[in-house]
Design an enzyme around this catalytic site. Sequence first.
Site, short mmCIF file in Angstrom:
data_model
loop_
_atom_site.label_atom_id
_atom_site.label_comp_id
_atom_site.label_asym_id
_atom_site.label_seq_id
_atom_site.Cartn_x
_atom_site.Cartn_y
_atom_site.Cartn_z
N HIS A 155 -16.81 14.39 25.16
CA HIS A 155 -17.11 14.12 26.57
C HIS A 155 -15.86 14.25 27.43
O HIS A 155 -15.93 14.69 28.58
CB HIS A 155 -17.70 12.72 26.71
CG HIS A 155 -19.03 12.54 26.06
ND1 HIS A 155 -20.20 12.37 26.78
CD2 HIS A 155 -19.39 12.52 24.76
CE1 HIS A 155 -21.23 12.25 25.94
NE2 HIS A 155 -20.75 12.33 24.71
N ASP A 206 -19.47 10.40 33.73
CA ASP A 206 -20.35 10.89 32.68
C ASP A 206 -21.77 10.39 32.94
O ASP A 206 -21.98 9.24 33.33
CB ASP A 206 -19.87 10.39 31.32
CG ASP A 206 -20.47 11.17 30.16
OD1 ASP A 206 -21.70 11.09 29.98
OD2 ASP A 206 -19.73 11.86 29.45
N ALA A 212 -8.15 21.88 13.90
CA ALA A 212 -7.75 23.23 14.29
C ALA A 212 -7.83 23.42 15.80
O ALA A 212 -8.62 22.74 16.46
CB ALA A 212 -8.66 24.26 13.59
N GLN A 216 -9.57 24.96 18.10
CA GLN A 216 -10.85 25.65 17.93
C GLN A 216 -11.05 26.85 18.86
O GLN A 216 -11.53 27.90 18.42
CB GLN A 216 -12.01 24.66 18.11
CG GLN A 216 -13.39 25.30 17.90
CD GLN A 216 -14.44 24.27 17.60
OE1 GLN A 216 -14.42 23.64 16.55
NE2 GLN A 216 -15.37 24.09 18.52
N TRP A 260 -22.57 20.50 21.87
CA TRP A 260 -22.64 21.43 23.00
C TRP A 260 -21.31 22.11 23.28
O TRP A 260 -21.27 23.30 23.60
CB TRP A 260 -23.16 20.72 24.24
CG TRP A 260 -23.45 21.65 25.39
CD1 TRP A 260 -22.99 21.54 26.67
CD2 TRP A 260 -24.27 22.83 25.36
NE1 TRP A 260 -23.47 22.57 27.45
CE2 TRP A 260 -24.26 23.39 26.67
CE3 TRP A 260 -25.00 23.48 24.37
CZ2 TRP A 260 -24.95 24.55 27.01
CZ3 TRP A 260 -25.69 24.65 24.70
CH2 TRP A 260 -25.65 25.17 26.00
N ASN A 261 -20.18 21.39 23.18
CA ASN A 261 -18.89 22.04 23.39
C ASN A 261 -18.68 23.16 22.39
O ASN A 261 -18.26 24.27 22.74
CB ASN A 261 -17.75 21.02 23.26
CG ASN A 261 -17.67 20.08 24.45
OD1 ASN A 261 -18.04 20.43 25.56
ND2 ASN A 261 -17.21 18.87 24.21
N GLU A 313 -18.34 27.17 23.03
CA GLU A 313 -17.13 27.88 22.61
C GLU A 313 -17.47 29.05 21.68
O GLU A 313 -16.84 30.11 21.75
CB GLU A 313 -16.16 26.90 21.94
CG GLU A 313 -15.52 25.96 22.97
CD GLU A 313 -14.87 24.73 22.35
OE1 GLU A 313 -14.72 24.70 21.10
OE2 GLU A 313 -14.54 23.80 23.09
N ASP A 356 -27.81 15.44 20.54
CA ASP A 356 -28.29 16.71 21.11
C ASP A 356 -28.21 17.87 20.14
O ASP A 356 -28.73 18.95 20.41
CB ASP A 356 -27.50 17.04 22.37
CG ASP A 356 -26.02 17.29 22.08
OD1 ASP A 356 -25.45 16.57 21.24
OD2 ASP A 356 -25.44 18.19 22.71
N GLN A 357 -27.54 17.66 19.02
CA GLN A 357 -27.32 18.77 18.08
C GLN A 357 -28.62 19.36 17.57
O GLN A 357 -28.72 20.56 17.32
CB GLN A 357 -26.45 18.27 16.92
CG GLN A 357 -25.07 17.80 17.35
CD GLN A 357 -24.40 16.90 16.34
OE1 GLN A 357 -24.75 16.90 15.15
NE2 GLN A 357 -23.44 16.10 16.79
#
Length: 486
Positions: free
Chosen positions: A23, A127, A364, A366, A384-385, A389, A405-406
């Site tokens: 977030h 948020d 890492a 990412q 979501w991020n 990406e 949300d996955q």
Amino acid sequence: MIRMERSHVNPHVVLLPYPLQGHIKPMMSLAELLGSANFQVTFVNTNHNHDLLLRNTDITSFCNRFPNFQFRSIPSGLPANVIRSGLTAKDVFDAMKAMSKPAFRDLLISLGEETEQRQRPTCVIADGILCFLTLDVSEELQIPLLALRTHNASYSWIYFHLPKLIEDGHIPFLDENMDKPVAGIPGFENFLRNRDLPGTCRVKTSDDDYLLQFFIGETFAMTRASALILNTFEIEAPVVSLLGSHFTKIYTIGPLHKLRKSRMKDINSPSVSSSGILQKEDTSCMTWLNSQPPKSVLYVSFGSLVGLTREQMSELWHGLVNSGQRFLLVVRPDLILGEPGAGATPLAQNKGTEERNRFIVSWAPQEEVLAHPAVGGFLTHGGWNSTLEGIVAGVPMICWPQFSDQFVNSRCVSEVWKIGFDMKDTCDGSIIEKLVRDLMENKREEIMGSTDRVATMAHDAVNEGGSSYRNLDGLIEDIRLMARKI
């Protein structure tokens, strides 16, 4: 005379993310974009995350680039020595309700004492799941509130319809048929199944489930905000249009991490920017990637929060190894549930992995990894991020969602956008092996067409003249108008 002076005042925006890395990161991207528009920015973290952020950011360089930017913190209500990964969301919300809410109110009041250096707050961007903390306070102090939803548009739209599904007896699930189609959510009739609903729907009794009811309440509470900001773009245009029935104004400005790079080309160096990273990155993997053939490496990461059981970790490992593909695996120290520090065990297998076509790190960079020419696939939890990406990098995905949300994201990846495979509710090394081979070899050609198309849409959205680029301009101008009315 006063109106003329006010017309030249730079707005002061206060930003408050939910205290998790997933977030904080998009909120920080937005904060930097507003800072680059010469806004005064106050970025508010909990004390714990404030310390982590400052530890991983070159503050001197950052503040030189954004002289009107300040970091502030409020208590989370949680003990300083508690292990964050062991907390439930209810623990966090209850603590913040008790301590963070009054502390945030006091902070806004103190920021409201205008000085020569800083104006009173023009608005708060918080948020979308912190409405319980921010709505009453912002209304009391007469400061406009804008809600930034760090999940996608589809997730919010589904939540608006969960009360009816509960009322009709669809939730909790009365049978074990998780593939049963979900009816009653406009626009989602043809592809959504029980197993694709948000993780909070997997309950035994809806009346007793705190998180399900809490998130439903926060979703409807967001409609009291002056506007909704979404980290998304044209791939969700039909859903954003549907959300217009609940919000008077919506700004879609995603993918935020790419929009930030598009608008701020001079600060792409980590030394003069902060992407909200709360963990130290191991960049040694970039050297290893440099030695790999193009599109040959599968990148595997489950984000900052997901935990796997020992059995899941074992099945994952064997599936990856048996696939015969090169892979870069991120193993956080707390990745294995109930075994703090157990992540170090797989890391020990990293010795000599260059010869075995695999590499393991604890964390890492990412965005850099996904953009590397050697990376050809992404096995992800489907947050979501990470999904955005992967989209921006044009890398097809295998999604193994675990919560929140996955479940929704992974279904969109496979059935709506057709840029990857959905592996939810699976723990089988042979299935992992097959999907990895399909992604990297067998079905690569058919999936790359849609992956390239969606990546192009994302890049077009954030480039000058694109929808997200224009919508950010609109948001900036609307906040300037708010400042002139103070």
